[in-house]
Design an enzyme around this catalytic site. Structure first.
Site, short mmCIF file in Angstrom:
data_model
loop_
_atom_site.label_atom_id
_atom_site.label_comp_id
_atom_site.label_asym_id
_atom_site.label_seq_id
_atom_site.Cartn_x
_atom_site.Cartn_y
_atom_site.Cartn_z
N GLU A 141 -4.70 -3.13 -3.02
CA GLU A 141 -3.51 -2.37 -3.39
C GLU A 141 -3.56 -1.94 -4.86
OE1 GLU A 141 -1.52 -5.17 -0.05
OE2 GLU A 141 -1.21 -5.61 -2.17
N SER B 61 0.84 -1.21 0.00
CA SER B 61 0.00 0.00 0.00
C SER B 61 0.87 1.25 0.00
CB SER B 61 -0.91 0.02 1.23
OG SER B 61 -1.85 -1.02 1.18
N SER C 25 -4.96 1.85 4.06
CA SER C 25 -4.91 0.65 4.90
C SER C 25 -6.21 -0.12 4.69
CB SER C 25 -4.76 1.05 6.38
OG SER C 25 -5.01 -0.08 7.23
N GLY C 26 -6.08 -1.34 4.21
CA GLY C 26 -7.27 -2.14 3.93
C GLY C 26 -8.16 -2.25 5.15
N SER C 27 -7.56 -2.63 6.26
CA SER C 27 -8.34 -2.88 7.48
C SER C 27 -8.62 -1.61 8.26
CB SER C 27 -7.56 -3.84 8.39
OG SER C 27 -6.37 -3.20 8.86
N GLY C 28 -7.79 -0.59 8.06
CA GLY C 28 -7.93 0.61 8.88
C GLY C 28 -7.44 0.41 10.30
N THR C 29 -6.71 -0.68 10.53
CA THR C 29 -6.23 -0.96 11.89
C THR C 29 -4.72 -1.09 11.98
OG1 THR C 29 -6.40 -3.35 11.59
CG2 THR C 29 -8.36 -2.23 12.43
N THR C 30 -4.00 -0.99 10.86
CA THR C 30 -2.54 -1.14 10.88
C THR C 30 -1.93 -0.19 11.92
OG1 THR C 30 -2.74 -1.47 8.49
CG2 THR C 30 -0.51 -1.26 9.38
#
Lengths: 197, 197, 197, 197
Positions: C164, C60, C99-104
């Site tokens: 991505e 990303s 960020s795919g999850s939004g939690t990285t």
């Protein structure tokens, strides 16, 4: 006297270089005299690890990248954390870090994650009393100012400059000792140098 | 005597570090004594350029990246050639290069392209007689072995190690002199440090 | 049918490319139909920010680096977080994250630090319900699998591959829209391309 | 109709994204239909090489870096040329390059050096008639505009944008095909992801 006290120095860069030279000499003298066992222990960790990962923030990271390139020339398997091709660290691998304060969030967190993954952590720092030092099997203490110590007591130079210089020179000394021990000649190492640039 | 002559040194890393220290001290002494005007000229080029670009191959490039980060802290507009966000160099900009031999293909070619674009070239090198030196308005000569000089006459260290160490320390001395001249305090520079890591 | 169901595909790469093409088309269709206002809002944030910083982990981050280079070509002041010359983010600056999850962890932490510094955060993610989304003024939601979603329900591709890919294409669409709006010609942008490589 | 013809588009980013989507679909269709054998040949070269090196300039280099990271996840030994830890390329290794024009100086020169060192060269390009193609054992031709083709005939997008998008998607398709062939599950690959960030 530092060039700071001579704002109209005749040759300001030469004076600054002399200052850098004096400070570096002092730090190296302290390392040579007082850290012999920690230095040898760090060399042993580097030599024995199946894979070495290096990690530092900002200029400390660049300094350790210089070390990493030399360790690659020596034939070690080495990765810079954050590089595109760096894989996961695992059991038995070594994470070599550099942090003046030993409190840099990203470094301490990575050291914890590395420990959790079964890797060994080594640290170059200005203190052996820090969250990073607590996680490290081996700490080499450099008598230089930390990045946020702007008292100019430990060094006339800006921020962690002296510490970062020490990391560069220490990394090269570690390489030199491992190279001597390996028995390899310069000609043996040369073919590993990047050849497409 | 170098550790190379003592393969069974009692404390090999400390001995290697002492070797590094001696060689660095020698190189700095030569720079301080014999290059005062070139050093001041280089500082002036850095201070006066609208934008500074740095370029070196391998470890020389990492050394100059350390310098670049400091110049950014000082408030200069600076780019590392090859970085994602580095734009085109143009008229009046400065390209600061480091090449032990002054013959590294990518560096010499970039220096030619920079000159063609109206930029000024400065070089840190082990010689002032090279294709790179011919393109440079200012050459600081470091009395260290070039990367491909493996005779070990100029240095016991591997390849261009001593040269690359000198580039790190010289870059920090250039920064220190420019910082002193600026009159800024450490607290003035600190807010420019990357704050998301 | 995916190539996964045809392990002995006659032309496996062509089949894989067809799969990628189908999945990308689906994601883009969803973005074009359902996110028009968020997309325009993100373009406005990019256009209005004095400086743009981009940050993503792993692939990303590389995708956003591609976007950053294009925004530089357009004349914006842009930095990749972690680059040597990236300064501190400040009031009014924009931090564009993916960020795919939004939690990285590193991304969420940087978003918090950016917000604390007075900067605005924008996010490309697979969800608008996450710690990252909570910090963002603008979230563009991509209907792709997150990196750790290995159910293969949202995508036959590995990990966050589809996400991505969408970041790359979305970044280029943002650039294209800003370019059209600028009225500049391709010849106007070209002189900004790095010219020393 | 492109957004260029509608400077006052109601939703300019959505329109730009639709344009990107149409152009990508066209390029992928051409690759899937007309390059099946070249694609399979490139996958075979990647699978069989003891080590893979990737190299591209600017955004093409970032695109191939995305591919490199995935190949690392798959378990291949892969290096990005210019990375700190990238060693010398040697006999039997594969150099995967991407250059729209096939004439980029640094890429062609590296391809020549790689060939001289006994490595095999593969290229993703817009043409199979170029200095790079002449050095390559395998060329995948993408029907997209080259970086310096600003005629906007092959693409409405800026410079090599469409080509670089195709490199990203093609790299992921190559990965997907190699992954399917490997028989490994997503859970098998996951432990290789960088775990210190």
């Amino acid at each position: 006297m530092s060039s700071a006290e001579h704002p109209v120095a005749e040759h300001p860069v030469a004076e600054s270089l002399a200052l850098v030279g004096r400070e570096v000499a002092g730090v190296l003298e302290q390392l040579v005299q007082g850290n012999q066992q920690a230095l040898d222990a760090l060399a042993a960790l580097l030599a024995d690890a199946p894979r070495v990962f290096v990690l530092g923030a900002g200029r400390s990271g660049l300094a350790l990248s210089m070390t990493a390139m030399r360790l690659m020339h020596l034939g070690l398997t080495v990765h810079v954390v954050g590089e595109v091709t760096a894989p996961a660290i695992g059991t038995g691998d070594l994470l070599l870090t550099a942090s003046g304060s030993g409190t840099t969030h990203t470094i301490v967190r990575a050291a914890q994650l590395a420990t959790d993954a079964g890797a060994t952590v080594a640290a170059i720092s200005t203190t052996d009393s820090s969250p990073l030092a607590d996680l490290a099997e081996c700490v080499v203490v450099v008598a230089a100012a930390g990045k946020t110590d702007r008292s100019r007591e430990a060094s006339e130079q800006y921020a962690g400059g002296l510490f970062e210089q020490a990391v560069v020179l220490l990394g090269d000394a570690l390489f030199h000792a491992l190279w001597m021990r390996s028995g390899a000649s310069a000609d043996d190492l040369w073919p590993r140098h990047a050849n497409l640039e």
